[in-house]
Design an enzyme around this catalytic site. Structure first.
Site, PDB file in Angstrom:
ATOM      1  N   HIS A 183      14.793  16.905 -16.465  1.00 28.49           N
ATOM      2  CA  HIS A 183      13.512  17.215 -17.078  1.00 28.49           C
ATOM      3  C   HIS A 183      12.572  17.866 -16.047  1.00 28.49           C
ATOM      4  O   HIS A 183      11.845  18.805 -16.355  1.00 28.49           O
ATOM      5  CB  HIS A 183      12.923  15.921 -17.622  1.00 28.49           C
ATOM      6  CG  HIS A 183      11.592  16.119 -18.242  1.00 28.49           C
ATOM      7  ND1 HIS A 183      11.422  16.819 -19.415  1.00 28.49           N
ATOM      8  CD2 HIS A 183      10.362  15.758 -17.834  1.00 28.49           C
ATOM      9  CE1 HIS A 183      10.142  16.867 -19.702  1.00 28.49           C
ATOM     10  NE2 HIS A 183       9.483  16.220 -18.769  1.00 28.49           N
ATOM     11  N   ARG A 284      17.777  27.710 -29.162  1.00 19.36           N
ATOM     12  CA  ARG A 284      18.322  26.363 -29.406  1.00 19.36           C
ATOM     13  C   ARG A 284      17.727  25.856 -30.713  1.00 19.36           C
ATOM     14  O   ARG A 284      16.507  25.659 -30.799  1.00 19.36           O
ATOM     15  CB  ARG A 284      17.949  25.430 -28.259  1.00 19.36           C
ATOM     16  CG  ARG A 284      18.619  25.773 -26.928  1.00 19.36           C
ATOM     17  CD  ARG A 284      18.246  24.750 -25.870  1.00 19.36           C
ATOM     18  NE  ARG A 284      19.049  24.840 -24.673  1.00 19.36           N
ATOM     19  CZ  ARG A 284      18.670  25.457 -23.555  1.00 19.36           C
ATOM     20  NH1 ARG A 284      17.482  26.033 -23.487  1.00 19.36           N
ATOM     21  NH2 ARG A 284      19.468  25.466 -22.504  1.00 19.36           N
ATOM     22  N   ARG A 320      21.839  29.955 -31.510  1.00 21.90           N
ATOM     23  CA  ARG A 320      22.956  29.025 -31.309  1.00 21.90           C
ATOM     24  C   ARG A 320      22.977  28.003 -32.437  1.00 21.90           C
ATOM     25  O   ARG A 320      21.944  27.398 -32.747  1.00 21.90           O
ATOM     26  CB  ARG A 320      22.792  28.303 -29.973  1.00 21.90           C
ATOM     27  CG  ARG A 320      23.939  27.328 -29.748  1.00 21.90           C
ATOM     28  CD  ARG A 320      23.840  26.654 -28.432  1.00 21.90           C
ATOM     29  NE  ARG A 320      22.796  25.646 -28.429  1.00 21.90           N
ATOM     30  CZ  ARG A 320      22.448  24.951 -27.351  1.00 21.90           C
ATOM     31  NH1 ARG A 320      23.038  25.197 -26.204  1.00 21.90           N
ATOM     32  NH2 ARG A 320      21.518  24.037 -27.419  1.00 21.90           N
ATOM     33  N   GLU A 409      31.395  27.061 -22.300  1.00 21.09           N
ATOM     34  CA  GLU A 409      30.834  25.890 -21.612  1.00 21.09           C
ATOM     35  C   GLU A 409      31.940  24.952 -21.141  1.00 21.09           C
ATOM     36  O   GLU A 409      31.692  23.979 -20.459  1.00 21.09           O
ATOM     37  CB  GLU A 409      29.924  25.114 -22.563  1.00 21.09           C
ATOM     38  CG  GLU A 409      28.844  25.968 -23.189  1.00 21.09           C
ATOM     39  CD  GLU A 409      27.887  25.170 -24.028  1.00 21.09           C
ATOM     40  OE1 GLU A 409      26.804  24.858 -23.515  1.00 21.09           O
ATOM     41  OE2 GLU A 409      28.222  24.857 -25.189  1.00 21.09           O
ATOM     42  N   ASN A 432      24.954  25.302 -17.743  1.00 18.56           N
ATOM     43  CA  ASN A 432      24.677  23.866 -17.547  1.00 18.56           C
ATOM     44  C   ASN A 432      25.912  23.036 -17.877  1.00 18.56           C
ATOM     45  O   ASN A 432      26.337  22.174 -17.104  1.00 18.56           O
ATOM     46  CB  ASN A 432      23.541  23.395 -18.460  1.00 18.56           C
ATOM     47  CG  ASN A 432      22.261  24.166 -18.236  1.00 18.56           C
ATOM     48  OD1 ASN A 432      22.055  24.732 -17.172  1.00 18.56           O
ATOM     49  ND2 ASN A 432      21.401  24.188 -19.234  1.00 18.56           N
ATOM     50  N   ASP A 433      26.465  23.295 -19.050  1.00 17.66           N
ATOM     51  CA  ASP A 433      27.624  22.504 -19.446  1.00 17.66           C
ATOM     52  C   ASP A 433      28.884  22.935 -18.714  1.00 17.66           C
ATOM     53  O   ASP A 433      29.738  22.102 -18.403  1.00 17.66           O
ATOM     54  CB  ASP A 433      27.833  22.569 -20.965  1.00 17.66           C
ATOM     55  CG  ASP A 433      26.949  21.551 -21.667  1.00 17.66           C
ATOM     56  OD1 ASP A 433      26.961  20.388 -21.243  1.00 17.66           O
ATOM     57  OD2 ASP A 433      26.222  21.915 -22.598  1.00 17.66           O
ATOM     58  N   ARG A 443      25.763  15.835 -16.464  1.00 14.61           N
ATOM     59  CA  ARG A 443      24.605  16.660 -16.085  1.00 14.61           C
ATOM     60  C   ARG A 443      23.313  15.867 -16.026  1.00 14.61           C
ATOM     61  O   ARG A 443      22.314  16.333 -15.468  1.00 14.61           O
ATOM     62  CB  ARG A 443      24.470  17.864 -17.021  1.00 14.61           C
ATOM     63  CG  ARG A 443      24.223  17.502 -18.451  1.00 14.61           C
ATOM     64  CD  ARG A 443      24.375  18.710 -19.343  1.00 14.61           C
ATOM     65  NE  ARG A 443      23.107  19.358 -19.608  1.00 14.61           N
ATOM     66  CZ  ARG A 443      22.948  20.308 -20.517  1.00 14.61           C
ATOM     67  NH1 ARG A 443      23.967  20.747 -21.216  1.00 14.61           N
ATOM     68  NH2 ARG A 443      21.763  20.852 -20.713  1.00 14.61           N
ATOM     69  N   CYS A 480      23.631  32.161 -19.720  1.00 15.44           N
ATOM     70  CA  CYS A 480      22.435  31.366 -19.981  1.00 15.44           C
ATOM     71  C   CYS A 480      22.594  30.008 -19.311  1.00 15.44           C
ATOM     72  O   CYS A 480      23.620  29.718 -18.717  1.00 15.44           O
ATOM     73  CB  CYS A 480      22.146  31.259 -21.468  1.00 15.44           C
ATOM     74  SG  CYS A 480      23.441  30.564 -22.464  1.00 15.44           S
TER      75      CYS A 480
HETATM   76  C1  PEP Z   1      24.177  25.377 -21.283  1.00  7.40           C
HETATM   77  O1  PEP Z   1      24.947  24.435 -21.432  1.00  7.40           O
HETATM   78  O2  PEP Z   1      24.130  26.080 -20.248  1.00  7.40           O
HETATM   79  C2  PEP Z   1      23.230  25.748 -22.365  1.00  7.40           C
HETATM   80  C3  PEP Z   1      22.540  26.869 -22.331  1.00  7.40           C
HETATM   81  O3  PEP Z   1      23.093  24.880 -23.384  1.00  7.40           O
HETATM   82  P1  PEP Z   1      22.302  23.462 -23.311  1.00  7.40           P
HETATM   83  O4  PEP Z   1      21.640  23.399 -21.970  1.00  7.40           O
HETATM   84  O5  PEP Z   1      21.374  23.486 -24.452  1.00  7.40           O
HETATM   85  O6  PEP Z   1      23.434  22.493 -23.470  1.00  7.40           O
HETATM   86 MG    MG Z   2      25.252  23.550 -23.394  1.00  5.40          MG
END
Ligand code: PEP
Ligand code: MG
Length: 547
Positions: A183, A284, A320, A409, A432-433, A443, A480
């Protein structure tokens, strides 16, 4: 000598300023004297209810973090938490101590509960601190206000705390816990201020102590010497001048790199447009679905999507489909007995159980797309195989959507990105994933944040594999996730072949300026240097030298 703390730089920039610390209550002592169980029970029940009320009222004013605050309020009202409090009261603890211990037991209980995802540690600790402070008659944990701009230092920052943050006063965020997608990281980028997370020892910095925070390198220097102060001042003057540029993203020699915003609902649109976003890289859609007992109707969804599409007429909006499960729970789907929700039914996999949910959402997106002038693309989260990608593409096309893609991901999807591109029009790396699954690292777990560093060469290898597949197929691949907003990593991603980057709107001018300083050939050299490094630190150093 100045003490230096090292963590993860999650939002770039360098600032100097005095520390202001967040204070919460300490573990209340256990007094062996007998307690009046009935009175202490009333006291504890009252505090849990009042904290829930307080969080709900913060949620109403909080915008994007509102869903988190509602979730925290639910924790405070959870009957199983109350049962644990009763248990500790009956064992002779006074209310503050009983509450503290009950929260610890509740965390363990939820961690082994197969039916519900484990709560986020920072969110749960924040609820505990509020309840215990109330029981002790202390003020709730709060953001201090020293009256002048400050560097906010905490063990961890919860959405409830930051909902009261005065963004004009805070120069930087520094936390002992937290990872690149925490966060704190997301908030710092949204505010456009530097942040360092996961820096052991910083919680011992004293209020008023002067620090130099480097959100690019991930360092915090206490009592910096004159040389560091001067270097920071020079660096800042240079970067202020360079972020004034506007216009589409391109390298110094003119290679185009589409700079797009990550959007979580209509509240993010204005800032994205003001930052010169060339479109939306990831819209999102969860905002419409979280904290509801029944999913929104097709009509409600279509009208909410249009509010975003209409702001980007003539530009692309990559929407998405619903990504619930794991860290994004929704109460109207029963995901049941999942020993490890992040590896279970989440993202597109939810459509195996609830196909109508996806069909309705695709109908709503298609309806909104028909009625708007945006170039709407749709993509699915958490796709692992070509068969899943083909299944999704068939449904999206059936709904009338023309531009269909999937997120990469899962490492399996990255390794076989070429196969996926045979059945979809585009892919987007969800950094991120992808980092979470590549490094087998939750994560949300700040303790292991170093493994989620997007400068890890193995992570960059996976991204490079996807981008190469895009080049071979002649199809678009964007990136992303938080990694794309690191202004030093952006040229590396471009060097690896990214045609577009999606990020928090505030970072767009900074990334734009970073790309405008380098040529396409330099991006290639930086990519090669980063891939060839032994670890993230060496990768950063090599790229910094080339810059
Ligand atoms: C990601 O996983 O990089 C992504 C953009 O989706 P989220 O962070 O919403 O899982
Ligand atoms: Mg993701």
């Amino acid at each position: 000598m100045s003490a230096r703390y090292t963590g993860l730089g999650v939002s770039p920039g360098r600032v100097l300023g005095p520390v202001a610390r967040v204070h919460g209550p300490q573990l209340p002592a256990h007094d062996a004297a007998p307690v009046d169980v009935e009175a202490e029970t009333d006291h504890a029940e009252g505090a849990l209810g009042e904290v829930a009320d307080e969080l709900e009222s913060l949620a109403e004013r909080a915008g994007v973090s509102g869903a988190v605050l509602v979730r925290q309020a639910r924790m405070s009202r959870d009957p199983s938490l109350l049962a644990l409090v009763h248990q500790f009261l009956r064992a002779g603890r006074a209310a503050p101590r009983a509450a503290w211990e009950a929260f610890g037991a509740y965390r363990d209980m939820r961690a082994s509960d197969p039916l519900r995802p484990a709560p986020d540690a920072a969110e749960l600790d924040d609820v505990r601190d509020r309840v215990v402070a109330r029981l002790l008659g202390e003020p709730p944990p709060s953001i201090p206000d020293p009256g002048t701009p400050y560097v906010l230092v905490a063990r961890d920052l919860s959405p409830a705390l930051t909902a009261t943050l005065d963004a004009d006063r805070v120069l930087a965020l520094v936390t002992e816990k937290g990872g690149p997608t925490s966060h704190t990281a997301v908030l710092a980028k949204a505010l456009g201020i530097p942040a360092v997370v996961g820096a052991p020892g910083v919680a011992s910095l004293a209020t008023g102590q002067r620090v130099a925070v480097d959100g690019t390198a991930g360092t915090v220097t206490a009592d910096p010497d004159a040389e560091t102060v001067e270097a920071f001042r020079r660096g800042n003057a240079a970067s202020v001048a360079s972020t004034a540029d506007i216009g589409p993203g391109r390298t110094r020699d003119g290679r185009q790199v589409q700079l797009m915003a990550a959007v979580g609902g209509k509240g993010d649109v204005e800032e994205a447009v003001a930052a010169g976003a060339e479109g939306v890289g990831v819209f999102r859609t969860e905002f419409l679905f979280l904290d509801r007992d029944v999913p929104p109707s097709i009509a409600e969804q279509a009208s909410a999507y249009r509010e975003v599409f209409d702001a980007f007429a003539g530009r692309s909006v990559t929407t998405r489909t619903l990504d619930i499960g794991a860290d994004k729970p929704a109460s109207f789907v029963r995901l049941g007995d999942q020993p490890n929700p992040a590896l279970g039914v989440r993202g597109l996999r939810v459509a195996r159980r609830y196909p109508q949910l996806l069909t309705d959402q695709l109908q709503a997106i298609a309806r909104a797309a028909r009625e708007s002038k945006a170039d709407v693309r749709v993509m699915a989260p958490m796709v692992a195989t070509r068969a899943e990608a083909a299944w999704f593409a068939a449904r999206a096309r059936e709904a009338g959507l023309r531009q269909v893609g999937v997120m990469v991901e899962v490492p399996a999807a990255a390794l076989r990105a070429g196969d996926l591109l045979q059945v979809v029009d585009f892919v987007s790396v969800g950094a991120n994933d992808l980092a979470q699954y590549a490094f087998a690292t939750d994560r949300a777990d700040g303790e292991l944040a170093d493994l989620l560093d997007p400068w890890q060469p193995a992570f960059l290898d996976l991204v490079a594999t996807v981008l190469r597949a895009g080049a071979v197929a002649g199809q678009s691949v964007t990136v992303c996730g938080e990694a794309a907003s690191d202004p030093m990593l952006a040229p590396v991603l471009v060097g690896l072949g990214a045609s577009g980057l999606s990020m928090t709107a505030r970072m767009i001018p900074i990334v734009r300026a970073a790309l405008a300083r380098v040529t396409s050939e330099q991006c290639g050299q930086m990519a090669a240097a980063a891939l060839d490094a032994d670890g993230p630190e060496e990768a950063r150093n090599r790229v910094e030298q080339l810059l």
